[in-house]
Design a protein around this motif. Structure first.
Motif, PDB file in Angstrom:
ATOM      1  N   ASP A   1       2.844  -0.309  -4.113  1.00 50.63           N
ATOM      2  CA  ASP A   1       2.039  -1.282  -3.354  1.00 50.63           C
ATOM      3  C   ASP A   1       1.406  -2.311  -4.287  1.00 50.63           C
ATOM      4  OD1 ASP A   1       2.630  -0.073  -0.940  1.00 50.63           O
ATOM      5  OD2 ASP A   1       0.723   1.003  -0.800  1.00 50.63           O
ATOM      6  N   LYS A   2       0.905  -1.857  -5.427  1.00 55.90           N
ATOM      7  CA  LYS A   2       0.299  -2.774  -6.396  1.00 55.90           C
ATOM      8  C   LYS A   2       1.337  -3.751  -6.945  1.00 55.90           C
ATOM      9  CE  LYS A   2      -3.021   0.644  -8.073  1.00 55.90           C
ATOM     10  NZ  LYS A   2      -3.412   1.399  -9.270  1.00 55.90           N
ATOM     11  N   TRP A   3       2.505  -3.228  -7.297  1.00 59.20           N
ATOM     12  CA  TRP A   3       3.561  -4.089  -7.826  1.00 59.20           C
ATOM     13  C   TRP A   3       4.014  -5.103  -6.780  1.00 59.20           C
ATOM     14  CZ3 TRP A   3       4.906  -5.276 -12.485  1.00 59.20           C
ATOM     15  CH2 TRP A   3       4.617  -4.396 -13.523  1.00 59.20           C
ATOM     16  N   ILE A   4       4.131  -4.668  -5.537  1.00 60.12           N
ATOM     17  CA  ILE A   4       4.518  -5.595  -4.465  1.00 60.12           C
ATOM     18  C   ILE A   4       3.497  -6.722  -4.361  1.00 60.12           C
ATOM     19  CG2 ILE A   4       4.737  -5.831  -1.953  1.00 60.12           C
ATOM     20  CD1 ILE A   4       6.134  -3.063  -1.979  1.00 60.12           C
ATOM     21  N   ASP A   5       2.208  -6.388  -4.406  1.00 57.28           N
ATOM     22  CA  ASP A   5       1.157  -7.413  -4.340  1.00 57.28           C
ATOM     23  C   ASP A   5       1.282  -8.402  -5.498  1.00 57.28           C
ATOM     24  OD1 ASP A   5       0.037  -6.406  -2.016  1.00 57.28           O
ATOM     25  OD2 ASP A   5      -1.517  -5.258  -3.062  1.00 57.28           O
ATOM     26  N   VAL A   6       1.431  -7.890  -6.700  1.00 59.10           N
ATOM     27  CA  VAL A   6       1.522  -8.754  -7.886  1.00 59.10           C
ATOM     28  C   VAL A   6       2.750  -9.665  -7.797  1.00 59.10           C
ATOM     29  CG1 VAL A   6       1.938  -8.752 -10.385  1.00 59.10           C
ATOM     30  CG2 VAL A   6       0.230  -7.210  -9.393  1.00 59.10           C
ATOM     31  N   LEU A   7       3.886  -9.081  -7.473  1.00 54.27           N
ATOM     32  CA  LEU A   7       5.126  -9.862  -7.426  1.00 54.27           C
ATOM     33  C   LEU A   7       5.109 -10.895  -6.300  1.00 54.27           C
ATOM     34  CD1 LEU A   7       7.571  -6.933  -8.217  1.00 54.27           C
ATOM     35  CD2 LEU A   7       7.009  -8.870  -9.719  1.00 54.27           C
ATOM     36  N   CYS A   8       4.547 -10.537  -5.148  1.00 56.16           N
ATOM     37  CA  CYS A   8       4.410 -11.503  -4.052  1.00 56.16           C
ATOM     38  C   CYS A   8       3.480 -12.640  -4.462  1.00 56.16           C
ATOM     39  CB  CYS A   8       3.880 -10.826  -2.787  1.00 56.16           C
ATOM     40  SG  CYS A   8       5.097  -9.845  -1.910  1.00 56.16           S
ATOM     41  N   ASP A   9       2.379 -12.311  -5.122  1.00 52.82           N
ATOM     42  CA  ASP A   9       1.446 -13.339  -5.585  1.00 52.82           C
ATOM     43  C   ASP A   9       2.099 -14.282  -6.596  1.00 52.82           C
ATOM     44  OD1 ASP A   9      -0.512 -12.299  -3.947  1.00 52.82           O
ATOM     45  OD2 ASP A   9      -1.565 -11.238  -5.559  1.00 52.82           O
ATOM     46  N   MET A  10       3.108 -13.792  -7.305  1.00 53.98           N
ATOM     47  CA  MET A  10       3.833 -14.619  -8.264  1.00 53.98           C
ATOM     48  C   MET A  10       4.904 -15.472  -7.580  1.00 53.98           C
ATOM     49  SD  MET A  10       4.270 -11.880 -11.373  1.00 53.98           S
ATOM     50  CE  MET A  10       5.200 -12.997 -12.420  1.00 53.98           C
ATOM     51  N   GLY A  11       5.087 -15.271  -6.275  1.00 51.13           N
ATOM     52  CA  GLY A  11       6.037 -16.088  -5.527  1.00 51.13           C
ATOM     53  C   GLY A  11       7.410 -15.481  -5.324  1.00 51.13           C
ATOM     54  N   HIS A  12       7.580 -14.226  -5.701  1.00 53.17           N
ATOM     55  CA  HIS A  12       8.879 -13.576  -5.543  1.00 53.17           C
ATOM     56  C   HIS A  12       9.050 -13.031  -4.121  1.00 53.17           C
ATOM     57  CE1 HIS A  12       9.438 -14.023  -9.794  1.00 53.17           C
ATOM     58  NE2 HIS A  12       8.363 -13.300 -10.050  1.00 53.17           N
ATOM     59  N   GLU A  13      10.297 -12.919  -3.692  1.00 50.43           N
ATOM     60  CA  GLU A  13      10.637 -12.364  -2.381  1.00 50.43           C
ATOM     61  C   GLU A  13      11.001 -10.894  -2.587  1.00 50.43           C
ATOM     62  OE1 GLU A  13      13.927 -13.322   1.074  1.00 50.43           O
ATOM     63  OE2 GLU A  13      13.312 -14.917  -0.294  1.00 50.43           O
ATOM     64  N   ILE A  14      10.252  -9.998  -1.955  1.00 48.62           N
ATOM     65  CA  ILE A  14      10.411  -8.555  -2.181  1.00 48.62           C
ATOM     66  C   ILE A  14      11.168  -7.907  -1.027  1.00 48.62           C
ATOM     67  CG2 ILE A  14       9.195  -6.386  -2.630  1.00 48.62           C
ATOM     68  CD1 ILE A  14       8.860  -8.560  -4.799  1.00 48.62           C
ATOM     69  N   TYR A  15      12.109  -7.053  -1.400  1.00 48.87           N
ATOM     70  CA  TYR A  15      12.856  -6.206  -0.469  1.00 48.87           C
ATOM     71  C   TYR A  15      12.583  -4.765  -0.856  1.00 48.87           C
ATOM     72  CZ  TYR A  15      15.473 -10.398   0.742  1.00 48.87           C
ATOM     73  OH  TYR A  15      15.821 -11.652   1.169  1.00 48.87           O
ATOM     74  N   THR A  16      12.620  -3.861   0.101  1.00 52.97           N
ATOM     75  CA  THR A  16      12.444  -2.447  -0.220  1.00 52.97           C
ATOM     76  C   THR A  16      13.567  -1.622   0.401  1.00 52.97           C
ATOM     77  OG1 THR A  16      10.995  -2.088   1.682  1.00 52.97           O
ATOM     78  CG2 THR A  16       9.933  -2.572  -0.419  1.00 52.97           C
ATOM     79  N   VAL A  17      13.923  -0.573  -0.311  1.00 53.69           N
ATOM     80  CA  VAL A  17      14.897   0.407   0.161  1.00 53.69           C
ATOM     81  C   VAL A  17      14.214   1.758  -0.006  1.00 53.69           C
ATOM     82  CG1 VAL A  17      17.197   1.388  -0.159  1.00 53.69           C
ATOM     83  CG2 VAL A  17      16.787  -1.030  -0.686  1.00 53.69           C
ATOM     84  N   SER A  18      14.088   2.506   1.088  1.00 52.40           N
ATOM     85  CA  SER A  18      13.371   3.769   1.028  1.00 52.40           C
ATOM     86  C   SER A  18      13.971   4.778   2.001  1.00 52.40           C
ATOM     87  CB  SER A  18      11.897   3.536   1.355  1.00 52.40           C
ATOM     88  OG  SER A  18      11.176   4.737   1.229  1.00 52.40           O
ATOM     89  N   GLY A  19      13.744   6.041   1.688  1.00 56.27           N
ATOM     90  CA  GLY A  19      14.195   7.100   2.591  1.00 56.27           C
ATOM     91  C   GLY A  19      13.317   7.188   3.822  1.00 56.27           C
ATOM     92  N   VAL A  20      12.029   6.887   3.659  1.00 57.14           N
ATOM     93  CA  VAL A  20      11.076   6.925   4.775  1.00 57.14           C
ATOM     94  C   VAL A  20       9.910   5.993   4.451  1.00 57.14           C
ATOM     95  CG1 VAL A  20       9.779   8.916   3.907  1.00 57.14           C
ATOM     96  CG2 VAL A  20       9.811   8.447   6.344  1.00 57.14           C
ATOM     97  N   TYR A  21       9.377   5.381   5.494  1.00 53.58           N
ATOM     98  CA  TYR A  21       8.177   4.552   5.377  1.00 53.58           C
ATOM     99  C   TYR A  21       7.064   5.263   6.129  1.00 53.58           C
ATOM    100  CZ  TYR A  21      11.213   0.842   3.670  1.00 53.58           C
ATOM    101  OH  TYR A  21      12.093   0.108   2.926  1.00 53.58           O
ATOM    102  N   ALA A  22       6.066   5.749   5.402  1.00 53.43           N
ATOM    103  CA  ALA A  22       4.963   6.479   6.028  1.00 53.43           C
ATOM    104  C   ALA A  22       4.032   5.539   6.794  1.00 53.43           C
ATOM    105  CB  ALA A  22       4.185   7.256   4.976  1.00 53.43           C
ATOM    106  N   ALA A  23       3.989   4.288   6.371  1.00 53.56           N
ATOM    107  CA  ALA A  23       3.151   3.277   7.029  1.00 53.56           C
ATOM    108  C   ALA A  23       3.778   1.907   6.795  1.00 53.56           C
ATOM    109  CB  ALA A  23       1.727   3.307   6.469  1.00 53.56           C
ATOM    110  N   ASP A  24       3.272   0.929   7.508  1.00 52.10           N
ATOM    111  CA  ASP A  24       3.755  -0.434   7.381  1.00 52.10           C
ATOM    112  C   ASP A  24       3.433  -0.984   5.987  1.00 52.10           C
ATOM    113  OD1 ASP A  24       4.897  -2.807   8.467  1.00 52.10           O
ATOM    114  OD2 ASP A  24       2.870  -3.635   8.623  1.00 52.10           O
ATOM    115  N   LEU A  25       4.303  -1.813   5.471  1.00 55.21           N
ATOM    116  CA  LEU A  25       4.051  -2.526   4.221  1.00 55.21           C
ATOM    117  C   LEU A  25       3.726  -3.970   4.592  1.00 55.21           C
ATOM    118  CD1 LEU A  25       7.074  -1.230   2.093  1.00 55.21           C
ATOM    119  CD2 LEU A  25       4.741  -0.355   2.125  1.00 55.21           C
TER     120      LEU A  25
END
Length: 66
Positions: free
Chosen positions: A25-49
Motif C-alpha cells: 500500500d505504501k509503495w502504491i501511494d509513492v509510485l502513484c504520487d510520482m505519476g506512475h500507472e499501477i496495476y496489481t495481480v493478486s490471489g485475493v483482495y481482502a479490501a479495496d485498493l
C-alpha cells in the motif's frame, strides 16, 4: 520531461493488514504520487485498493496462499 511508467505489483494477497499488504500500500501511494500507472495481480483482495482502479486489478486464484 518527467517519465511515467506502467508498473505491476504481484502478491499472493493485497488489501489486508499483514506486513506485506501494508508495505505494498505504501509503495502504491509513492509510485502513484510520482505519476506512475499501477496495476496489481493478486490471489485475493481482502479490501479495496483506493489508488488502483478495478480495471487495473487482476485476480489469479492460483496465487492465493489458502
Amino acid at each position: 520531461m518527467k517519465q511515467s511508467y506502467k508498473l505491476a505489483v504481484v502478491c499472493g494477497k493485497l488489501g489486508d493488514v499483514d506486513g506485506v499488504s501494508l508495505e505494498v500500500d505504501k509503495w502504491i501511494d509513492v509510485l502513484c504520487d510520482m505519476g506512475h500507472e499501477i496495476y496489481t495481480v493478486s490471489g485475493v483482495y481482502a479490501a479495496d485498493l483506493p489508488r488502483v482502479p478495478a480495471e487495473r486489478r487482476l485476480t489469479v486464484p492460483e496465487l492465493c496462499f489458502d
